[in-house]
Design a protein around this motif. Structure first.
Motif: not given
Length: 402
Positions: A110-111, A130-134, A149-150
């Motif tokens: 999901p992420v 690093d963490r992100g989402v569509i 976000i990083v």
């Protein structure tokens, strides 16, 4: 239903809808607030935060100045594609980071979430989380934009590495201490105990011993004392090598002086065991090697002691040296019991061996282990050749004076 009643009914329903909308807004606000609080708890180092947005269709990356500056680029001048950023990820982590992003894009996760090392413009290595989402898709439902976000977690990673190294050093120190204690409690205690017991017998009843027996006792005391001294020196050398506190010097070492030192140390032992200990050097050359005299003395003392242990009465041990193409070859050659290939490989793997000598001499196998450790820290090459029943050759190929 009358017109007035219908209007009142509609107004009531409209008011209910407004209240439901307000309720939904409040719930959405609370949910967003809870999410933000959760992220604060999950990322306590939020001061190093940077934002980024990745356009998968146009292959462009937009990052806020914090991230660009962390990579030592100019936020006003430098612009990047997805491929640019992927190329900055350290080769060791690139495939894993790519797979983490792919798993999110195809819906497996999901992420998007990963850690990786990244190389800055000047070649420095930093750690990023690093963490992100569509956040946007194309008309056919394919991912269009990923936002995330990083965090620069370099200091955290360095602290973890220092902690791991400290734990490793502590574990190594404890292992060294435990092994030293086992050897001292068993072998050194036994060797010194023999000396104490012999002197105790002589002091209790000095007239009981004949002159011949006294000579034998003196020989046993000498051997026990020499073994204790050798074992203690080996222990100290081994501890210094393991802890990295032993500094080796590069100096001119005269092979003749080295051999005389070894010969004087073992000539009585060799004579008592009936072994011919001799030195063979070229008469027309003064062989000089480049190395640490104390290290070479320790190594060849152990080689010679080992040869004496496994050579029978009437045997021969030769300390020899000659020039080779790149330096000097120094060897201890015996015609003793020898050893098989399995034993040679175990020595090369630094597996401590404790075998009984030809006259039941005891040992710990520590001498060869120390020698291997000392040799591994130099540019010398260890020579070991042997066959069961045909003797053993141990030596070094080391640089010589031009």
């Amino acid at each position: 239903m009358k017109k007035e009643e219908r209007m009142a009914y509609l107004q009531e329903k409209l008011q209910q809808c407004k209240e439901e909308v307000e309720l939904l807004k409040r719930e959405k606000f609370e949910l967003k607030h809870q999410q933000m609080e959760a992220e604060k708890l999950q990322f306590p180092w939020a001061g190093n935060l940077g934002h980024w947005e990745m356009d998968l269709v146009n292959r462009k990356v937009i990052a806020n100045p914090l991230k660009i500056e962390a990579l030592e680029y100019d936020p006003k001048k430098d612009h990047f594609t997805i491929e640019d950023f992927v190329g900055m990820i350290h080769p060791e982590d690139r495939d894993r980071a790519y797979q983490d992003m792919k798993d999110h894009l195809i819906g497996k996760k999901p992420v998007y979430e990963t850690e990786y090392k990244i190389v800055t413009r000047t070649g420095k290595i930093k750690w990023f989380y690093d963490r992100g989402v569509i956040i946007k898709r194309t008309e056919d439902g394919s991912p269009h934009t990923v936002k995330g976000i990083v965090f620069d977690i370099t200091e955290q990673k360095l602290a973890e590495q220092r902690l791991i190294e400290s734990e490793r050093e502590l574990k190594k120190t404890n292992q060294i201490k435990d092994q030293m204690m086992r050897i001292m409690a068993h072998d050194l205690k036994n060797s010194l105990g023999n000396v104490v017991n012999i002197f105790e017998l002589m002091l209790q009843d000095p007239e009981f011993f004949e002159a011949k027996e006294e000579d034998e006792i003196k020989r046993e005391v000498f051997e026990a004392s020499q073994n204790s001294m050798t074992l203690l020196e080996n222990l100290l050398h081994w501890a210094h090598v393991q802890q990295g506190t032993m500094k080796l010097e590069k100096e001119e070492v005269r092979i003749a002086a080295l051999f005389k030192n070894i010969y004087d140390m073992f000539k009585i032992h060799a004579m008592q065991k009936g072994i011919d200990l001799c030195i063979e050097l070229p008469e027309d050359e003064d062989l000089i090697a480049i190395g640490d005299f104390n290290m070479l003395s320790t190594v060849f003392r152990n080689f010679t002691n080992n040869a004496l242990k496994f050579t029978n009465k009437g045997g021969r041990i030769t300390l020899s040296a000659h020039k080779n193409q790149n330096g000097v070859t120094i060897q201890v050659v015996d015609n003793g019991t020898g050893m098989g290939e399995d034993m040679i490989q175990r020595i090369k793997r630094k597996e401590s061996q404790s075998n009984t000598g030809t006259e039941n001499e005891k040992g710990t196998g520590l001498g060869l282990l120390i020698s291997k450790d000392l040799i591994d820290g130099t540019d010398a090459k260890w020579i070991i050749a042997s066959a069961e029943g045909k003797g053993t050759t141990m030596g070094l190929k080391i640089p010589s004076k031009p």
